[in-house]
Scaffold this motif. Structure first.
Motif, PDB file in Angstrom:
ATOM      1  N   PRO A  57       0.781  -1.244   0.000  1.00  0.00           N
ATOM      2  CA  PRO A  57       0.000   0.000   0.000  1.00  0.00           C
ATOM      3  C   PRO A  57       0.814   1.296   0.000  1.00  0.00           C
ATOM      4  CG  PRO A  57      -0.965  -1.580   1.535  1.00  0.00           C
ATOM      5  CD  PRO A  57       0.321  -2.181   1.053  1.00  0.00           C
ATOM      6  N   GLY A 170      -1.583  -8.486   4.084  1.00  0.00           N
ATOM      7  CA  GLY A 170      -0.257  -9.081   4.261  1.00  0.00           C
ATOM      8  C   GLY A 170       0.293  -8.891   5.658  1.00  0.00           C
ATOM      9  N   VAL A 171       0.052  -7.728   6.263  1.00  0.00           N
ATOM     10  CA  VAL A 171       0.548  -7.453   7.612  1.00  0.00           C
ATOM     11  C   VAL A 171      -0.389  -8.059   8.655  1.00  0.00           C
ATOM     12  CG1 VAL A 171       1.024  -5.617   9.273  1.00  0.00           C
ATOM     13  CG2 VAL A 171       1.730  -5.341   6.882  1.00  0.00           C
ATOM     14  N   GLY A 191     -13.080  -6.904   5.048  1.00  0.00           N
ATOM     15  CA  GLY A 191     -14.115  -6.381   4.167  1.00  0.00           C
ATOM     16  C   GLY A 191     -14.971  -7.420   3.458  1.00  0.00           C
ATOM     17  N   LYS A 195     -13.304 -13.498   4.044  1.00  0.00           N
ATOM     18  CA  LYS A 195     -12.111 -13.225   4.877  1.00  0.00           C
ATOM     19  C   LYS A 195     -12.404 -13.495   6.354  1.00  0.00           C
ATOM     20  CE  LYS A 195      -9.990  -9.811   1.787  1.00  0.00           C
ATOM     21  NZ  LYS A 195      -9.511  -8.421   1.656  1.00  0.00           N
ATOM     22  N   TYR A 211     -16.481  -5.292   8.369  1.00  0.00           N
ATOM     23  CA  TYR A 211     -16.779  -3.885   8.660  1.00  0.00           C
ATOM     24  C   TYR A 211     -17.697  -3.250   7.618  1.00  0.00           C
ATOM     25  CZ  TYR A 211     -13.309  -2.608   5.106  1.00  0.00           C
ATOM     26  OH  TYR A 211     -12.617  -2.479   3.919  1.00  0.00           O
ATOM     27  N   ASN A 235      -4.230  -0.565  10.975  1.00  0.00           N
ATOM     28  CA  ASN A 235      -3.831  -0.557   9.557  1.00  0.00           C
ATOM     29  C   ASN A 235      -4.677   0.397   8.730  1.00  0.00           C
ATOM     30  OD1 ASN A 235      -1.744  -2.544   9.395  1.00  0.00           O
ATOM     31  ND2 ASN A 235      -3.275  -4.121   9.785  1.00  0.00           N
ATOM     32  N   CYS A 257       0.282   1.606  12.293  1.00  0.00           N
ATOM     33  CA  CYS A 257       1.049   0.983  11.220  1.00  0.00           C
ATOM     34  C   CYS A 257       0.749   1.662   9.885  1.00  0.00           C
ATOM     35  CB  CYS A 257       0.695  -0.498  11.173  1.00  0.00           C
ATOM     36  SG  CYS A 257       1.484  -1.357   9.829  1.00  0.00           S
ATOM     37  N   GLY A 258      -0.521   1.929   9.614  1.00  0.00           N
ATOM     38  CA  GLY A 258      -0.911   2.560   8.353  1.00  0.00           C
ATOM     39  C   GLY A 258      -2.343   3.034   8.441  1.00  0.00           C
ATOM     40  N   TYR A 263      -5.903   6.677   2.121  1.00  0.00           N
ATOM     41  CA  TYR A 263      -4.843   6.903   1.122  1.00  0.00           C
ATOM     42  C   TYR A 263      -5.343   7.505  -0.190  1.00  0.00           C
ATOM     43  CZ  TYR A 263      -1.677   4.029   3.996  1.00  0.00           C
ATOM     44  OH  TYR A 263      -0.908   3.523   5.006  1.00  0.00           O
ATOM     45  N   PHE A 289       5.066   4.007  13.475  1.00  0.00           N
ATOM     46  CA  PHE A 289       6.385   3.406  13.243  1.00  0.00           C
ATOM     47  C   PHE A 289       6.606   3.124  11.765  1.00  0.00           C
ATOM     48  CE2 PHE A 289       5.458  -1.071  12.272  1.00  0.00           C
ATOM     49  CZ  PHE A 289       4.133  -1.183  12.684  1.00  0.00           C
ATOM     50  N   VAL A 291       8.724   0.382   9.536  1.00  0.00           N
ATOM     51  CA  VAL A 291       9.360  -0.921   9.759  1.00  0.00           C
ATOM     52  C   VAL A 291      10.865  -0.869   9.530  1.00  0.00           C
ATOM     53  CG1 VAL A 291       8.816  -1.736   7.409  1.00  0.00           C
ATOM     54  CG2 VAL A 291       9.233  -3.375   9.219  1.00  0.00           C
TER      55      VAL A 291
HETATM   56  N1  LIG Z   1       4.473   1.445   8.993  1.00  0.00           N
HETATM   57  C1  LIG Z   1       5.087   0.565   8.218  1.00  0.00           C
HETATM   58  O1  LIG Z   1       6.311   0.432   8.227  1.00  0.00           O
HETATM   59  C2  LIG Z   1       4.232  -0.295   7.326  1.00  0.00           C
HETATM   60  C3  LIG Z   1       4.760  -1.400   6.660  1.00  0.00           C
HETATM   61  C4  LIG Z   1       3.900  -2.195   5.882  1.00  0.00           C
HETATM   62  C5  LIG Z   1       2.564  -1.867   5.767  1.00  0.00           C
HETATM   63  N2  LIG Z   1       2.101  -0.758   6.408  1.00  0.00           N
HETATM   64  C6  LIG Z   1       0.684  -0.402   6.361  1.00  0.00           C
HETATM   65  O2  LIG Z   1      -0.034  -1.503   6.869  1.00  0.00           O
HETATM   66  C7  LIG Z   1      -1.323  -1.530   6.306  1.00  0.00           C
HETATM   67  C8  LIG Z   1      -1.603  -2.912   5.744  1.00  0.00           C
HETATM   68  O3  LIG Z   1      -0.647  -3.231   4.756  1.00  0.00           O
HETATM   69  P1  LIG Z   1      -0.713  -4.651   4.021  1.00  0.00           P
HETATM   70  O4  LIG Z   1       0.604  -4.880   3.402  1.00  0.00           O
HETATM   71  O5  LIG Z   1      -1.267  -5.653   4.950  1.00  0.00           O
HETATM   72  O6  LIG Z   1      -1.767  -4.353   2.883  1.00  0.00           O
HETATM   73  P2  LIG Z   1      -2.511  -5.351   1.898  1.00  0.00           P
HETATM   74  O7  LIG Z   1      -2.019  -6.745   2.030  1.00  0.00           O
HETATM   75  O8  LIG Z   1      -2.487  -4.699   0.564  1.00  0.00           O
HETATM   76  O9  LIG Z   1      -3.991  -5.353   2.463  1.00  0.00           O
HETATM   77  C9  LIG Z   1      -4.644  -4.153   2.587  1.00  0.00           C
HETATM   78  C10 LIG Z   1      -6.102  -4.422   2.945  1.00  0.00           C
HETATM   79  O10 LIG Z   1      -6.630  -3.228   3.506  1.00  0.00           O
HETATM   80  C11 LIG Z   1      -8.034  -3.292   3.386  1.00  0.00           C
HETATM   81  N3  LIG Z   1      -8.583  -1.987   2.992  1.00  0.00           N
HETATM   82  C12 LIG Z   1      -8.466  -1.384   1.814  1.00  0.00           C
HETATM   83  N4  LIG Z   1      -9.156  -0.212   1.828  1.00  0.00           N
HETATM   84  C13 LIG Z   1      -9.704  -0.112   3.053  1.00  0.00           C
HETATM   85  C14 LIG Z   1     -10.558   0.840   3.660  1.00  0.00           C
HETATM   86  N5  LIG Z   1     -10.954   1.942   3.010  1.00  0.00           N
HETATM   87  N6  LIG Z   1     -10.938   0.624   4.935  1.00  0.00           N
HETATM   88  C15 LIG Z   1     -10.537  -0.483   5.588  1.00  0.00           C
HETATM   89  N7  LIG Z   1      -9.752  -1.423   5.056  1.00  0.00           N
HETATM   90  C16 LIG Z   1      -9.339  -1.245   3.793  1.00  0.00           C
HETATM   91  C17 LIG Z   1      -8.363  -4.340   2.317  1.00  0.00           C
HETATM   92  O11 LIG Z   1      -8.876  -5.478   2.985  1.00  0.00           O
HETATM   93  P3  LIG Z   1     -10.460  -5.687   3.220  1.00  0.00           P
HETATM   94  O12 LIG Z   1     -11.005  -6.311   1.968  1.00  0.00           O
HETATM   95  O13 LIG Z   1     -10.476  -6.603   4.368  1.00  0.00           O
HETATM   96  O14 LIG Z   1     -11.036  -4.335   3.474  1.00  0.00           O
HETATM   97  C18 LIG Z   1      -6.996  -4.687   1.762  1.00  0.00           C
HETATM   98  O15 LIG Z   1      -6.899  -6.022   1.340  1.00  0.00           O
HETATM   99  C19 LIG Z   1      -1.372  -0.415   5.270  1.00  0.00           C
HETATM  100  O16 LIG Z   1      -1.964   0.717   5.857  1.00  0.00           O
HETATM  101  C20 LIG Z   1       0.094  -0.151   4.994  1.00  0.00           C
HETATM  102  O17 LIG Z   1       0.316   1.157   4.526  1.00  0.00           O
HETATM  103  C21 LIG Z   1       2.912   0.025   7.174  1.00  0.00           C
END
Ligand SMILES: NC(=O)c1ccc[n+]([C@@H]2O[C@H](COP(=O)([O-])OP(=O)(O)OC[C@H]3O[C@@H](n4cnc5c(N)ncnc54)[C@H](OP(=O)(O)O)[C@@H]3O)[C@@H](O)[C@H]2O)c1
Length: 301
Positions: A57, A170-171, A191, A195, A211, A235, A257-258, A263, A289, A291
């Motif tokens: 993301p 993924g997270v 969502g 899932k 949700y 997230n 985390c995010g 976005y 944070f 990562v």
């Molecule tokens: N801080 C860091 O270092 C770091 C590192 C990695 C990732 N992150 C953050 O961690 C979060 C998850 O990353 P990921 O890699 O797990 O992403 P991912 O595998 O792409 O999964 C993201 C999931 O978020 C859900 N989503 C999308 N739009 C949404 C909305 N409007 N409201 C609620 N849920 C929504 C969707 O699932 P559903 O179908 O279940 O809604 C989507 O499959 C992101 O915010 C990313 O930016 C941060």
């Protein structure tokens, strides 16, 4: 590979998408000819064929063109998109890297072939038989992110009530399983009903909810957290974060985390959180944070 040159298709940024979902107006494909002649590859660089990339993301946040935040720099117009990726070395101008070795980079071009300075590459010892994509998921950046949020910031303990949003991403999917290993009670939001089933039947979550169906987040959290929330792995940000702050226990920890729910919006139109005062009364710790800041901590364990 004896070929002197290869054709490499790559995805680049043609125009920015400040709002909404980026589409083919913003991201386009082009073909480059890449010379593999020894004198075309700079000293200390390695050419590799890309096998896998992970489009996470954060890439979306680099396509807004707004430079309105402090999160990550924007990708320049015309520049190839980069992401975490894995490739196989096909030419090397660094004696530490040999043809055929498998390498990983966090700034891998989203392309068929790439050339990068060797200090941006990490070798993968493939002898263990781990599937290569796992190095981009549970053993890679998303898995480490999950560990930081649960272990280092969430300080999840046996019996903690842990809530994870975007729990099948993924997270989230790793974060929930790490919390279960620690003996926590874990609930996730996702969502789709599919899932929900995945989390409960295959990933060991105690509860999960959709949700998009249970749209009254306050009511959902009342139902799934009768004893309040001790750790929130955030997230998604926005309305969900606000709802969580009405259900936190004294001394709760929130790992920011995010904020994926925000976005596709410019920051002035994003959801605000109105009940931050709850953090004061409940002495809650909330910490954002990145990562990348924890890679050394992990190496030194
Ligand atoms: N801080 C860091 O270092 C770091 C590192 C990695 C990732 N992150 C953050 O961690 C979060 C998850 O990353 P990921 O890699 O797990 O992403 P991912 O595998 O792409 O999964 C993201 C999931 O978020 C859900 N989503 C999308 N739009 C949404 C909305 N409007 N409201 C609620 N849920 C929504 C969707 O699932 P559903 O179908 O279940 O809604 C989507 O499959 C992101 O915010 C990313 O930016 C941060």
């Amino acid at each position: 590979m004896a070929t002197a040159e290869v054709q490499s298709r790559e995805w680049y940024v043609a125009s920015y998408a400040p709002i909404g979902v980026p589409n083919s107006d913003h991201i386009k494909l082009r073909t480059l000819t890449l010379s593999l002649q020894a004198d075309s590859i700079p000293h200390g660089n390695v050419a590799f064929q890309i096998l896998y990339v992970s489009i996470d993301p954060y890439v979306r946040t680099q396509l807004s063109g707004l430079n309105d935040g402090l999160y990550l720099p924007q990708i320049s117009l015309g520049q190839v998109i980069t992401a975490f990726g894995i490739g196989k070395v096909i030419r090397s101008k660094d004696t530490n890297f040999s043809e055929g070795e498998i390498v990983m980079s966090r700034i891998c071009p989203v392309a068929e072939f790439g050339v990068l300075p060797s200090n941006l590459l990490q070798k993968i010892n493939h002898a263990h038989g781990v599937a290569l994509p796992d190095y981009l998921s549970c053993l890679g950046m998303p898995g480490i992110t999950a560990w930081v949020g649960i272990e280092k910031i969430g300080n999840a303990k046996e019996g903690s009530n842990v809530y994870i949003s975007a729990a099948a991403g993924g997270v989230g999917i790793i974060a929930g399983q790490l919390a279960k290993v620690k003996g926590c009670r874990v609930v996730g939001s996702v969502g789709s009903d599919h899932k929900v089933k995945l989390l409960k039947e295959e990933c060991g979550y105690d509860e999960a909810f959709n949700y998009r169906i249970e749209t009254d987040y306050d009511a959902a959290l009342t139902k799934y957290f009768p004893n309040g929330i001790d750790v929130y792995f955030d997230n998604v940000g926005g309305k969900m974060l606000e709802a969580v702050l009405s259900h936190v226990n004294h001394g709760a920890r929130i790992a920011l985390c995010g904020m994926i729910s925000e976005y596709n919006k410019v920051w002035t139109e994003r959801e605000g959180v109105r009940n931050l005062l709850n953090m004061v009364g409940k002495e809650v710790m909330m910490k954002g944070f990145m990562v990348g800041s924890y890679y050394n901590t992990l190496r030194n364990l």
